[in-house]
Write a protein that holds these residues in place. Sequence first.
Motif, PDB file in Angstrom:
ATOM      1  N   HIS A  72       0.901  -1.120   0.091  1.00  0.00           N
ATOM      2  CA  HIS A  72       0.202  -0.144  -0.240  1.00  0.00           C
ATOM      3  C   HIS A  72       0.858   1.128   0.009  1.00  0.00           C
ATOM      4  O   HIS A  72       1.356   1.507   0.947  1.00  0.00           O
ATOM      5  N   HIS A  74       1.757   5.155  -2.077  1.00  0.00           N
ATOM      6  CA  HIS A  74       1.206   6.130  -3.184  1.00  0.00           C
ATOM      7  C   HIS A  74       2.430   6.854  -3.787  1.00  0.00           C
ATOM      8  O   HIS A  74       3.245   7.386  -3.061  1.00  0.00           O
ATOM      9  N   HIS A 106      -4.458   6.238  -5.612  1.00  0.00           N
ATOM     10  CA  HIS A 106      -6.010   6.791  -5.770  1.00  0.00           C
ATOM     11  C   HIS A 106      -6.650   6.623  -7.128  1.00  0.00           C
ATOM     12  O   HIS A 106      -6.148   7.472  -8.183  1.00  0.00           O
ATOM     13  N   GLU A 136      -5.503   1.686  -5.458  1.00  0.00           N
ATOM     14  CA  GLU A 136      -6.141   1.969  -4.319  1.00  0.00           C
ATOM     15  C   GLU A 136      -7.719   2.467  -4.814  1.00  0.00           C
ATOM     16  O   GLU A 136      -7.824   3.446  -5.533  1.00  0.00           O
ATOM     17  N   ASP A 235       0.806   2.730   3.640  1.00  0.00           N
ATOM     18  CA  ASP A 235      -0.056   3.618   2.897  1.00  0.00           C
ATOM     19  C   ASP A 235       0.733   5.012   3.008  1.00  0.00           C
ATOM     20  O   ASP A 235       0.265   6.267   3.156  1.00  0.00           O
ATOM     21  N   HIS A 237       2.640   8.301   1.535  1.00  0.00           N
ATOM     22  CA  HIS A 237       2.530   9.100   0.503  1.00  0.00           C
ATOM     23  C   HIS A 237       3.548   9.891   0.198  1.00  0.00           C
ATOM     24  O   HIS A 237       3.564  10.855  -0.818  1.00  0.00           O
TER      25      HIS A 237
HETATM   26 ZN   LIG Z   1      -3.671   4.664   0.654  1.00  0.00          ZN
END
Ligand SMILES: [Zn+2]
Length: 415
Positions: A72, A74, A106, A136, A235, A237
């Motif tokens: 996960h 980005h 995303h 995602e 997650d 970023h």
């Molecule tokens: Zn995410």
Amino acid sequence: MFIRRSLYTLTILLILCTGRAVGQTQGQSSGQTQGQTSGQPTHSNPWAPMDLGQLPPVASLSDGVWLKGELHMHSRHSNDASNNSIAKIIAFCNTVGIDYLCITDHDNHVGGDVAHNTWADPEFKSDSVLLLYGAEWTTTRGHGNVFSARPYDHQRLYDVRDQRDIVIGAVVKELGVHLSANHPSGKDHFGFSYDMVKSIEVWNSAIWSKNANAMMIWDDMLSSGRKLTGRGGSDAHHGVPDSPDKTAKNTYQRYANYAGTPTTWVFATSRTSQAVVDALTNGRVCVSANPYAPRVEFYADLDQDGKMDMMMGDNAKATGKAVTFHVQLTGKTVPDSSYTVNVVKNGDPFATYRVRGSQPVVEFTDTPVVLGRTYYRIEVEGPPTAYPQVPQSPALAGNMVGLSNPIYFNFDPNF
Ligand SMILES: [Zn+2]
Ligand SMILES: [Zn+2]
């Protein structure tokens, strides 16, 4: 909106949790009423535990390779990311020995067209890191990740994102992808049926303490008969700026949460993207605080011959005989430190053991019921492992070292 969605999900969960109890109560009261007149209970639950017959054989415990990865993440193709080119992420993964990676931008930031953004980026290539295709899935009802060994038509999944689950489930099935529930509790929780997913993000980001509700939801899904893989995902970023003037509002997060916080280990049949996805689906998976932390391996000896017959993710038939379980920490443990091994059985604490880092092995015995399901899973706490490339992350994971997936008995493969 979020509150209403949460209540909806909570209601579904409550139905899953209490459905059997309600059914039993109805059955008993109906039986009692009948008993007063005929003495014969009339209700028979077609869903009651039954003998499943032969289960599929367990795969080899030795033919395979442990691979560590990030599921996960980005890149610059998510417009809430900063300083995080794909080349930068892949270079970092090489530095810390991450074997596989799924960049999950995303999809709503590119109207669902990840194929012409993340996947078409000239930097989306590597000779050393196995790259999964994914995104995602970012919807009004929450977020999920898609994992695939090869490109698929993500646009179709994006287009149905606000439809009913029956429509979405059919598309997921047709695409043949692994859909996974992201950060299942709180903001942007996965507000869809868990019948559509093969895994759940039980450890999101370096901050272990915020995952308590995710673990509770996982246990609820497992207890209701779903064989659902628990996995991690940072997650992350934000990357390191190329120059000080590129520093962004959230650049500070880079030093606390990045690729590998946490690290998801898979026991794959080969070093290929497809084998990684298959392992995620079959549950031969454990999660560690970071790539340098030890991983939890969990095995069972079904016939007391001292040889292990199954590992986490595997499902066997309970015979009524005692099973010996074997837990070990593999990797860099702190020799003179104490580790706490917590065994969870069917969602409840079962036993707690303390081991030294110099001998990080536990064996215990239990007898799974012959009729009905049983599962066991492991959580290990102990001293944090340093992660120099993400120096603030060990403090955020606290004493959480790693967790296993369950060993299953009598789970219906056709559920
Ligand atoms: Zn995410
Ligand atoms: Zn998300």
